[in-house]
Design a protein around this motif. Structure first.
Motif, PDB file in Angstrom:
ATOM      1  N   MET A   1       5.448  65.326   3.661  1.00  0.00           N
ATOM      2  CA  MET A   1       6.713  64.627   3.426  1.00  0.00           C
ATOM      3  C   MET A   1       6.586  63.747   2.182  1.00  0.00           C
ATOM      4  O   MET A   1       5.605  63.023   2.026  1.00  0.00           O
ATOM      5  CB  MET A   1       7.069  63.760   4.642  1.00  0.00           C
ATOM      6  N   ILE A   2       7.571  63.794   1.291  1.00  0.00           N
ATOM      7  CA  ILE A   2       7.567  63.003   0.068  1.00  0.00           C
ATOM      8  C   ILE A   2       8.115  61.622   0.366  1.00  0.00           C
ATOM      9  O   ILE A   2       9.174  61.470   0.977  1.00  0.00           O
ATOM     10  CB  ILE A   2       8.407  63.697  -1.018  1.00  0.00           C
ATOM     11  N   SER A   3       7.391  60.578  -0.024  1.00  0.00           N
ATOM     12  CA  SER A   3       7.826  59.214   0.200  1.00  0.00           C
ATOM     13  C   SER A   3       9.003  58.886  -0.720  1.00  0.00           C
ATOM     14  O   SER A   3       8.959  59.149  -1.922  1.00  0.00           O
ATOM     15  CB  SER A   3       6.675  58.249  -0.064  1.00  0.00           C
ATOM     16  N   SER A   4      10.059  58.312  -0.131  1.00  0.00           N
ATOM     17  CA  SER A   4      11.244  57.988  -0.919  1.00  0.00           C
ATOM     18  C   SER A   4      12.030  56.898  -0.216  1.00  0.00           C
ATOM     19  O   SER A   4      12.011  56.779   1.018  1.00  0.00           O
ATOM     20  CB  SER A   4      12.136  59.227  -1.107  1.00  0.00           C
ATOM     21  N   SER A   5      12.743  56.104  -1.010  1.00  0.00           N
ATOM     22  CA  SER A   5      13.622  55.074  -0.450  1.00  0.00           C
ATOM     23  C   SER A   5      14.951  55.653   0.002  1.00  0.00           C
ATOM     24  O   SER A   5      15.751  54.959   0.642  1.00  0.00           O
ATOM     25  CB  SER A   5      13.867  53.987  -1.504  1.00  0.00           C
ATOM     26  N   VAL A   6      15.201  56.912  -0.304  1.00  0.00           N
ATOM     27  CA  VAL A   6      16.473  57.550   0.042  1.00  0.00           C
ATOM     28  C   VAL A   6      16.363  58.201   1.419  1.00  0.00           C
ATOM     29  O   VAL A   6      15.592  59.141   1.606  1.00  0.00           O
ATOM     30  CB  VAL A   6      16.871  58.605  -1.009  1.00  0.00           C
ATOM     31  N   SER A   7      17.107  57.693   2.381  1.00  0.00           N
ATOM     32  CA  SER A   7      17.118  58.284   3.717  1.00  0.00           C
ATOM     33  C   SER A   7      18.409  59.043   3.997  1.00  0.00           C
ATOM     34  O   SER A   7      18.450  59.908   4.865  1.00  0.00           O
ATOM     35  CB  SER A   7      16.935  57.199   4.784  1.00  0.00           C
ATOM     36  N   GLY A  38      13.517  65.640   4.783  1.00  0.00           N
ATOM     37  CA  GLY A  38      13.778  64.621   5.789  1.00  0.00           C
ATOM     38  C   GLY A  38      14.946  63.710   5.496  1.00  0.00           C
ATOM     39  O   GLY A  38      15.148  62.706   6.189  1.00  0.00           O
ATOM     40  N   VAL A  39      15.755  64.039   4.491  1.00  0.00           N
ATOM     41  CA  VAL A  39      16.924  63.223   4.148  1.00  0.00           C
ATOM     42  C   VAL A  39      18.100  63.610   5.041  1.00  0.00           C
ATOM     43  O   VAL A  39      18.321  64.792   5.321  1.00  0.00           O
ATOM     44  CB  VAL A  39      17.300  63.408   2.664  1.00  0.00           C
ATOM     45  N   ASN A  40      18.840  62.623   5.504  1.00  0.00           N
ATOM     46  CA  ASN A  40      20.078  62.862   6.248  1.00  0.00           C
ATOM     47  C   ASN A  40      21.159  63.229   5.228  1.00  0.00           C
ATOM     48  O   ASN A  40      21.702  62.365   4.545  1.00  0.00           O
ATOM     49  CB  ASN A  40      20.470  61.609   7.028  1.00  0.00           C
ATOM     50  N   VAL A  41      21.458  64.513   5.116  1.00  0.00           N
ATOM     51  CA  VAL A  41      22.333  65.017   4.056  1.00  0.00           C
ATOM     52  C   VAL A  41      23.721  65.322   4.591  1.00  0.00           C
ATOM     53  O   VAL A  41      23.881  65.891   5.678  1.00  0.00           O
ATOM     54  CB  VAL A  41      21.754  66.298   3.415  1.00  0.00           C
ATOM     55  N   LEU A 337      14.715  65.907  -7.018  1.00  0.00           N
ATOM     56  CA  LEU A 337      16.027  65.443  -6.571  1.00  0.00           C
ATOM     57  C   LEU A 337      15.979  64.019  -6.032  1.00  0.00           C
ATOM     58  O   LEU A 337      16.890  63.219  -6.279  1.00  0.00           O
ATOM     59  CB  LEU A 337      16.584  66.393  -5.509  1.00  0.00           C
ATOM     60  N   LEU A 338      14.940  63.694  -5.295  1.00  0.00           N
ATOM     61  CA  LEU A 338      14.834  62.339  -4.751  1.00  0.00           C
ATOM     62  C   LEU A 338      14.662  61.308  -5.863  1.00  0.00           C
ATOM     63  O   LEU A 338      15.229  60.212  -5.790  1.00  0.00           O
ATOM     64  CB  LEU A 338      13.672  62.269  -3.759  1.00  0.00           C
ATOM     65  N   ALA A 339      13.913  61.652  -6.894  1.00  0.00           N
ATOM     66  CA  ALA A 339      13.766  60.726  -8.017  1.00  0.00           C
ATOM     67  C   ALA A 339      15.105  60.489  -8.705  1.00  0.00           C
ATOM     68  O   ALA A 339      15.424  59.359  -9.098  1.00  0.00           O
ATOM     69  CB  ALA A 339      12.747  61.272  -9.013  1.00  0.00           C
ATOM     70  N   ALA A 340      15.909  61.547  -8.837  1.00  0.00           N
ATOM     71  CA  ALA A 340      17.228  61.396  -9.456  1.00  0.00           C
ATOM     72  C   ALA A 340      18.139  60.533  -8.591  1.00  0.00           C
ATOM     73  O   ALA A 340      18.911  59.709  -9.103  1.00  0.00           O
ATOM     74  CB  ALA A 340      17.853  62.768  -9.677  1.00  0.00           C
ATOM     75  N   LEU A 341      18.067  60.699  -7.272  1.00  0.00           N
ATOM     76  CA  LEU A 341      18.890  59.889  -6.368  1.00  0.00           C
ATOM     77  C   LEU A 341      18.452  58.431  -6.375  1.00  0.00           C
ATOM     78  O   LEU A 341      19.284  57.517  -6.347  1.00  0.00           O
ATOM     79  CB  LEU A 341      18.824  60.457  -4.957  1.00  0.00           C
ATOM     80  N   GLU A 342      17.144  58.192  -6.423  1.00  0.00           N
ATOM     81  CA  GLU A 342      16.653  56.818  -6.498  1.00  0.00           C
ATOM     82  C   GLU A 342      17.111  56.152  -7.787  1.00  0.00           C
ATOM     83  O   GLU A 342      17.492  54.973  -7.804  1.00  0.00           O
ATOM     84  CB  GLU A 342      15.130  56.811  -6.399  1.00  0.00           C
TER      85      GLU A 342
END
Length: 379
Positions: A1-7, A38-41, A337-342
């Protein structure tokens, strides 16, 4: 799982553009990638009817092709409100109190072409207080306007083919044959190769893709395509370069890019491109310069033309097909994608608004004074 602040995140796609169907494909891919991380999309679809819908997850492309108005089963109509008393944003229609506000998280924009990519959706989202990818309205508009983009490149000394507005009233400053392109179009839709100015001008009325404006460039058949992607988060990075392979036409066509079940990674191409290390370094350097000049953020693709020695910037794609994930084979797609969202979730720099607390209004006096000296309307 990639660590991200985006849930939680919302993927938006569709839009009012000739590239509507490709946008759907990009959006569905982005949903799968984020959900697997693991993002709630949530998926929001901008239909051809101009309506917004919350659509179920895990849909397939055929679900949008087999329904009336191309709206899939299970879709729930949304309303995008700006300045609402309960807060701006997307609201589910109906229910008590006039609808429920949708919790979106940052928005992953997968629009291609039209107002979705050209600054319209970006302006709507910013007015609604929604953080989004796809650039600021100004940067997105610059990227979509081929004439303005070419002018910025020329002014900055970035090598690009001569590009001028096609006008029925003014001859072209260079000899044919010509490539005629929609001024505001994306992809390869509407591009024509013609021999002379008269034929080019006729396209302004006969081609539905060129009626809103067209630009003309010299046709250089010896030049081939080279594409590269740039990410601006978490730090600036440039991908390896690909060489799309044409299968007979003068341009890399829409069909060669998109009408394949395997996706863009299986489109005819040479990857990495077999070019000199000097040319590779030049292209990657120019790519970072283009991003700097346009102010675009997120994941972009920049298209070049080259003969193996000379190289020219052709255009920038602020929201590229498949979000250019196929140009980053050694990077997990979710990481991109997560980096772009952050990045989108962080506050964007805004122009300073200096309200003058009524000084100009009090000093103005009566409006009649402001009208003095203007031509009078006949009674």
């Amino acid at each position: 799982m990639i660590s991200s602040s985006v849930s939680r995140a919302t993927v938006v796609f569709g839009g009012l553009s000739a590239e509507h169907e490709i946008s759907i494909l990009t959006g569905l891919q982005a949903e799968r990638v984020l959900a697997a991380a693991g993002v709630n999309v949530q998926c929001v679809y901008w239909a051809k009817t101009e309506d917004w819908y919350l659509v179920p997850n895990n849909l397939e492309a055929r679900d949008f092709a087999d329904q009336v108005n191309f709206v899939p089963a299970g879709a729930k109509r949304l309303e995008l409100r700006i300045g609402a008393k309960k807060g701006s944003g997307f609201y589910l229609e109906g229910g008590l109190g006039g609808g429920k506000l949708l919790e979106t998280g940052p928005v992953m924009s997968c629009f291609h072409g039209g107002p979705g990519e050209a600054g319209g959706s970006q302006a709507l989202f910013e007015l609604a207080g929604l953080r989004h990818t796809g650039g600021t309205p100004a940067a997105a508009a610059l990227g979509m306007d081929k004439l303005a983009f070419g002018g910025v490149m020329e002014a900055a000394g970035v090598p690009a083919l001569k590009r001028v507005l096609l006008s029925a009233d003014e001859k072209l400053p260079f000899d044919g044959p010509y490539i005629v392109k929609p001024r505001y179009g994306g992809s390869s839709i509407g591009i024509e190769v013609v021999e002379d100015w008269d034929t080019a001008v006729a396209l302004l009325t006969t081609s539905p893709h060129l009626r809103a404006g067209a630009v003309v460039e010299p046709n250089r058949p010896e030049l081939f395509d080279l594409n590269v992607s740039v990410r601006t988060a978490p730090t600036l990075a440039v991908s390896e370069i690909e060489k799309p392979l044409r299968t007979g036409g003068a341009i890399y066509s829409y069909g060669e890019k998109y009408v394949r079940s395997e996706g863009l990674s299986a489109a005819p191409r040479e990857f990495p491109a077999e070019i000199s290390s000097e040319l590779r370094a030049t292209i990657q350097g120019l790519a970072t310069r283009v991003v700097e000049l346009t102010g675009l953020t997120g994941v972009v693709r920049i298209d070049f033309l080259s003969d193996g020695t000379e190289v020219f910037v052709n255009e920038v794609n602020s929201i590229p097909g498949a979000l250019a994930l196929y140009l980053w084979p050694d990077t997990p797609p979710a990481e991109i994608l997560l980096a772009a969202l952050e990045e989108a979730e962080r506050a964007r720099p805004q122009a300073t608004i200096n309200y003058e607390e009524g000084v100009a209004l009090r000093a103005a006096g009566g409006i009649a004074g402001k009208l003095q000296g203007l031509p009078q309307q006949p009674r």
